[in-house]
Scaffold this motif. Structure first.
Motif, PDB file in Angstrom:
ATOM      1  N   GLY A   1      34.106 -31.559 -22.251  1.00  0.00           N
ATOM      2  CA  GLY A   1      32.863 -31.785 -21.514  1.00  0.00           C
ATOM      3  C   GLY A   1      32.748 -30.892 -20.293  1.00  0.00           C
ATOM      4  N   ARG A   2      31.619 -30.220 -20.168  1.00  0.00           N
ATOM      5  CA  ARG A   2      31.411 -29.291 -19.051  1.00  0.00           C
ATOM      6  C   ARG A   2      30.739 -29.940 -17.837  1.00  0.00           C
ATOM      7  NH1 ARG A   2      34.803 -26.597 -21.770  1.00  0.00           N
ATOM      8  NH2 ARG A   2      34.193 -24.801 -23.010  1.00  0.00           N
ATOM      9  N   GLY A   3      30.481 -31.268 -17.926  1.00  0.00           N
ATOM     10  CA  GLY A   3      29.806 -31.952 -16.824  1.00  0.00           C
ATOM     11  C   GLY A   3      30.721 -32.228 -15.649  1.00  0.00           C
TER      12      GLY A   3
ATOM     13  N   LYS B   1      34.680 -38.026 -28.199  1.00  0.00           N
ATOM     14  CA  LYS B   1      33.556 -38.886 -27.804  1.00  0.00           C
ATOM     15  C   LYS B   1      32.621 -39.095 -29.005  1.00  0.00           C
ATOM     16  CE  LYS B   1      31.821 -38.201 -23.604  1.00  0.00           C
ATOM     17  NZ  LYS B   1      31.034 -37.634 -22.496  1.00  0.00           N
TER      18      LYS B   1
ATOM     19  N   ASN C   1      22.802 -35.110 -20.123  1.00  0.00           N
ATOM     20  CA  ASN C   1      22.872 -35.230 -18.672  1.00  0.00           C
ATOM     21  C   ASN C   1      22.492 -33.889 -18.046  1.00  0.00           C
ATOM     22  OD1 ASN C   1      23.579 -35.616 -16.005  1.00  0.00           O
ATOM     23  ND2 ASN C   1      25.491 -36.697 -16.455  1.00  0.00           N
TER      24      ASN C   1
ATOM     25  N   GLU D   1      22.404 -32.331 -12.912  1.00  0.00           N
ATOM     26  CA  GLU D   1      22.981 -31.206 -12.156  1.00  0.00           C
ATOM     27  C   GLU D   1      22.901 -31.346 -10.631  1.00  0.00           C
ATOM     28  OE1 GLU D   1      21.687 -26.954 -12.811  1.00  0.00           O
ATOM     29  OE2 GLU D   1      23.779 -26.785 -13.409  1.00  0.00           O
ATOM     30  N   GLY D   2      23.698 -32.286 -10.111  1.00  0.00           N
ATOM     31  CA  GLY D   2      23.659 -32.533  -8.663  1.00  0.00           C
ATOM     32  C   GLY D   2      24.712 -31.792  -7.864  1.00  0.00           C
TER      33      GLY D   2
ATOM     34  N   TYR E   1      22.165 -38.479  -6.378  1.00  0.00           N
ATOM     35  CA  TYR E   1      23.372 -37.845  -6.914  1.00  0.00           C
ATOM     36  C   TYR E   1      24.077 -38.775  -7.905  1.00  0.00           C
ATOM     37  CZ  TYR E   1      27.862 -35.422  -7.075  1.00  0.00           C
ATOM     38  OH  TYR E   1      28.989 -34.765  -7.502  1.00  0.00           O
TER      39      TYR E   1
ATOM     40  N   GLY F   1      23.701 -38.916 -11.758  1.00  0.00           N
ATOM     41  CA  GLY F   1      24.397 -37.989 -12.647  1.00  0.00           C
ATOM     42  C   GLY F   1      25.626 -38.636 -13.265  1.00  0.00           C
ATOM     43  N   GLU F   2      26.132 -39.704 -12.625  1.00  0.00           N
ATOM     44  CA  GLU F   2      27.261 -40.451 -13.211  1.00  0.00           C
ATOM     45  C   GLU F   2      26.699 -41.146 -14.450  1.00  0.00           C
ATOM     46  OE1 GLU F   2      29.951 -43.462 -14.305  1.00  0.00           O
ATOM     47  OE2 GLU F   2      27.924 -43.891 -13.627  1.00  0.00           O
ATOM     48  N   GLU F   3      27.431 -41.049 -15.553  1.00  0.00           N
ATOM     49  CA  GLU F   3      26.811 -41.399 -16.842  1.00  0.00           C
ATOM     50  C   GLU F   3      26.279 -42.818 -16.966  1.00  0.00           C
ATOM     51  OE1 GLU F   3      29.874 -40.148 -19.529  1.00  0.00           O
ATOM     52  OE2 GLU F   3      31.005 -42.005 -19.351  1.00  0.00           O
TER      53      GLU F   3
ATOM     54  N   ASN G   1      26.352 -36.341 -22.958  1.00  0.00           N
ATOM     55  CA  ASN G   1      27.013 -35.054 -22.684  1.00  0.00           C
ATOM     56  C   ASN G   1      26.183 -34.216 -21.734  1.00  0.00           C
ATOM     57  OD1 ASN G   1      28.406 -34.823 -25.952  1.00  0.00           O
ATOM     58  ND2 ASN G   1      29.575 -34.585 -24.083  1.00  0.00           N
ATOM     59  N   ASN G   2      26.881 -33.344 -21.061  1.00  0.00           N
ATOM     60  CA  ASN G   2      26.248 -32.376 -20.168  1.00  0.00           C
ATOM     61  C   ASN G   2      25.462 -31.323 -20.973  1.00  0.00           C
ATOM     62  OD1 ASN G   2      27.064 -29.402 -18.781  1.00  0.00           O
ATOM     63  ND2 ASN G   2      26.079 -30.903 -17.466  1.00  0.00           N
TER      64      ASN G   2
ATOM     65  N   SER H   1      27.790 -28.630 -22.483  1.00  0.00           N
ATOM     66  CA  SER H   1      28.583 -29.088 -23.635  1.00  0.00           C
ATOM     67  C   SER H   1      27.709 -29.045 -24.881  1.00  0.00           C
ATOM     68  CB  SER H   1      29.082 -30.521 -23.422  1.00  0.00           C
ATOM     69  OG  SER H   1      29.504 -30.724 -22.105  1.00  0.00           O
TER      70      SER H   1
HETATM   71  C1  LIG Z   1      29.029 -39.169  -8.872  1.00  0.00           C
HETATM   72  C2  LIG Z   1      28.997 -38.436 -10.168  1.00  0.00           C
HETATM   73  C3  LIG Z   1      27.989 -37.519 -10.433  1.00  0.00           C
HETATM   74  C4  LIG Z   1      27.946 -36.854 -11.644  1.00  0.00           C
HETATM   75  N1  LIG Z   1      26.946 -35.942 -11.868  1.00  0.00           N
HETATM   76  C5  LIG Z   1      26.879 -35.309 -13.058  1.00  0.00           C
HETATM   77  C6  LIG Z   1      25.825 -34.397 -13.323  1.00  0.00           C
HETATM   78  O1  LIG Z   1      24.962 -34.132 -12.483  1.00  0.00           O
HETATM   79  N2  LIG Z   1      25.806 -33.785 -14.542  1.00  0.00           N
HETATM   80  C7  LIG Z   1      26.756 -34.050 -15.500  1.00  0.00           C
HETATM   81  O2  LIG Z   1      26.686 -33.506 -16.598  1.00  0.00           O
HETATM   82  N3  LIG Z   1      27.766 -34.899 -15.262  1.00  0.00           N
HETATM   83  C8  LIG Z   1      27.839 -35.542 -14.081  1.00  0.00           C
HETATM   84  N4  LIG Z   1      28.850 -36.437 -13.865  1.00  0.00           N
HETATM   85  C9  LIG Z   1      29.809 -36.698 -14.966  1.00  0.00           C
HETATM   86  C10 LIG Z   1      29.244 -37.738 -15.941  1.00  0.00           C
HETATM   87  O3  LIG Z   1      29.565 -39.037 -15.464  1.00  0.00           O
HETATM   88  C11 LIG Z   1      29.819 -37.592 -17.352  1.00  0.00           C
HETATM   89  O4  LIG Z   1      31.194 -37.431 -17.273  1.00  0.00           O
HETATM   90  C12 LIG Z   1      29.230 -36.424 -18.117  1.00  0.00           C
HETATM   91  O5  LIG Z   1      27.827 -36.519 -18.190  1.00  0.00           O
HETATM   92  C13 LIG Z   1      29.781 -36.425 -19.526  1.00  0.00           C
HETATM   93  O6  LIG Z   1      29.350 -35.263 -20.215  1.00  0.00           O
HETATM   94  P1  LIG Z   1      30.397 -34.149 -20.673  1.00  0.00           P
HETATM   95  O7  LIG Z   1      31.525 -34.874 -21.387  1.00  0.00           O
HETATM   96  O8  LIG Z   1      29.638 -33.293 -21.587  1.00  0.00           O
HETATM   97  O9  LIG Z   1      30.881 -33.474 -19.439  1.00  0.00           O
HETATM   98  C14 LIG Z   1      28.933 -37.112 -12.636  1.00  0.00           C
HETATM   99  C15 LIG Z   1      29.961 -38.025 -12.363  1.00  0.00           C
HETATM  100  C16 LIG Z   1      29.997 -38.670 -11.145  1.00  0.00           C
HETATM  101  C17 LIG Z   1      31.092 -39.639 -10.888  1.00  0.00           C
END
Ligand SMILES: Cc1cc2nc3c(=O)[nH]c(=O)nc-3n(C[C@H](O)[C@H](O)[C@H](O)COP(=O)(O)O)c2cc1C
Ligand code: SF4
Length: 524
Positions: free
Chosen positions: A154-156, A165, A182, A185-186, A270, A273-275, A309-310, A313
């Protein structure tokens, strides 16, 4: 009559903020004045942001670049004969030969800046929808196995293996499943998701469609940061075009498979962005973190199994399904496979987007690509991985871009954003900012974060004010420990990391003893 010359002027938000629209108008007017036939294409940005607005002219099969262009430069460009690729003070030569671009490995961003973002024909002419065509010939298990074998993580931010996943969602029995992208992008210093949304929206649509077909989800949502109006508009237009061409909706391209997609504007926090907060927000509620378990893969959006997913990803999936897991996995090092999109920002001479196979040392990004600081002063610190990422000291700049090697020096890659600071930075102020950011953005659900971050700002203020320093530094460390171990999510759990990195690498900025010079250990 000869065909009009294609002139590309980016329509990406950054290029437009630097005057690309006015440049496009000036080129059209000057061509008309001279009676020259020009076809203006509003492409996305190549990501060489210090050169925007970067105008390209197609001469035969080669695109020639000129930049940065302002409207007053346009007449002289025509005068010099730029429509035939002629030289000019702002000529950069063939675009693909520009070192910054030439040295990259663009897999996910292969079409970004190259195509007209909303042209499905252009997308398909550059390899688009080949991944989906392959996926439609495979079973869900085979698609998931391909993504797992590619090593994509995951690139998030959390770098969790994407295939694992997806496998959980595939194995979760339910009438309805969802795919959520997701795009909130914060993180500070990041803009790669926005570039995909604005410059190659079909790659994300294709990736989400493959994800849906793989796990049996027929509905998807793209949750886009509300400060990205152009990304939202472009994605919505792309969804309509994909629908009209039968790439979305029921019976995709006669396959019998269905996938529907909706674009949603994010709430503007912000924490959204947490899933799990994102899922709450998508359901129309306030963005508050959910307890886990259950995982979103089992009980996600509206209580149904959900892939979340981001953007990056999901946008990496089409090339994996097109060229195969082996192809993708052959890039990279260790457990970091494929490519990483690094976003270079802050006090840097040549800021922009760099896609490279994992394994390139940080110093190469900062110096060879970035050219050092914009101010010309030495780099003192780099924050990687957003506002919750540690500050990296120059002694660790040789660290290769690899999730595990970054972790070994207490840093994280996160979403690939790098924010550079020169030697005038006050790292005490940066430590304070980390706690202040957490206090402002906390969702308020758990005490270590809600109260801890406020106390963190107060204690740092006392340390910076010289009040009882030794005791207050000890108190700050204790507080950080409580937040790391006791917070419900990574906002409170990671906000201490930048603070702790300042205490370890730049203690003098908090009035504590400076680290001993190399080779001269401090007395115990
Ligand atoms: C406070 C907080 C903010 C987050 N902001 C983002 C975000 O803006 N974009 C994102 O893709 N993941 C963000 N994440 C991570 C996501 O919770 C989640 O891990 C992600 O969307 C999973 O996608 P991935 O497996 O493709 O990375 C954030 C996590 C936290 C704890
Ligand atoms: S750590 Fe902060 S943001 Fe996360 S659940 Fe607790 S209060 Fe909310």
């Amino acid at each position: 009559m000869s065909a009009p010359t294609k002139v590309f002027v980016p329509s990406d938000t950054t290029a437009r903020s630097l005057g690309a629209d006015a440049v496009a108008v000036a080129i059209a007017a000057e061509a008309q004045r001279r009676g020259l036939a020009v076809e203006l294409v509003r492409n996305g940005s190549r990501g060489l942001y210090w050169l925007e607005p970067l105008v390209e002219v197609q001469v035969g099969n080669v695109r020639h670049a000129y930049g940065p262009i302002a409207p007053p430069d346009v007449a002289s460009l025509f005068e010099a004969g730029f429509l035939t690729g002629a030289t000019h003070a702002l000529a950069l030569g063939p675009t693909e030969d520009i070192e910054y671009l030439k040295r990259q490995t663009r897999l996910t961003f292969a079409r970004v800046g190259v195509i007209d973002p909303l042209s499905l024909d252009d997308y398909r002419a550059h390899g688009g929808y080949r991944g989906l065509a392959n996926a439609l010939k495979l079973s869900g298990e085979q698609i998931v196995a391909t993504v797992t074998d590619s090593g994509l993580r995951g690139r998030g931010g959390a770098a969790f293996p994407t295939g694992i996943k997806w496998k959980t969602v595939l194995g979760a029995p339910a009438e309805q499943k969802y795919v959520v992208c997701n795009a909130d992008e914060g993180d500070s210093g990041t803009f790669a998701d926005r570039m995909i949304l604005e410059s190659d929206p079909f790659v994300l649509i294709e990736g989400m469609t493959i994800a849906g077909i793989a796990v049996g989800a027929t509905k998807g949502f793209v949750y886009i940061r509300c400060e990205y109006p152009q990304g939202i508009k472009t994605m919505r237009a792309a969804v309509e075009r994909a629908k009209a061409a039968g790439f979305l909706g029921d019976d995709i391209r006669g396959s019998g498979k269905s996938f529907h997609l909706e674009v949603r504007e994010a709430a503007g926090a912000y924490i959204c962005g947490e899933e799990t907060s994102l899922l709450e927000s998508l359901e129309g509620k306030r963005g508050m973190v959910r307890y886990r378990p259950p995982l979103p893969a089992i009980k996600g959006l509206f209580g149904k199994p959900t892939i979340i997913n981001n953007v990056l990803s999901l946008s990496s999936v089409p090339v994996i399904l097109d060229k195969g897991a082996e192809f993708y996995k052959n890039f990279g090092v260790g457990r970091s496979r494929g490519t990483i999109t690094i976003q270079l920002a802050g006090n840097i001479k040549r800021g922009g987007l760099i896609e490279l196979a994992f394994g390139v040392p940080l110093t190469e990004i900062l110096n060879d690509f970035g050219g050092g600081t914009a101010t010309g002063r030495p780099i003192r610190a780099v924050q990687a991985g957003g506002p919750l990422g540690a500050y990296i000291h120059p002694k660790h700049f040789a660290t290769p871009f690899d999730y595990e090697q970054f972790a070994a020096v207490g840093a994280m890659i996160g979403h690939g954003g790098l924010v550079v600071f020169d030697d005038t930075v006050d790292m005490g102020e940066q430590a304070r900012f980390a706690m202040e950011f957490c206090a402002i953005e906390s969702c308020g659900k758990c005490t270590p974060c809600r109260i801890g971050a406020v106390r963190g700002v107060e204690v740092i203020d006392k340390i910076r004010g010289g009040e009882n320093r030794t005791a207050n530094v000890a108190l700050l460390k204790d507080l950080c420990d409580t937040m790391v171990t006791g917070s419900l999510c990574a906002l409170g759990g990671m906000a201490p990391f930048p603070v702790l990195s300042v205490l370890s690498h730049f203690p003098e900025d908090l009035g504590a003893a400076a680290p001993a010079p190399a080779g001269k250990p401090q007395a115990a």
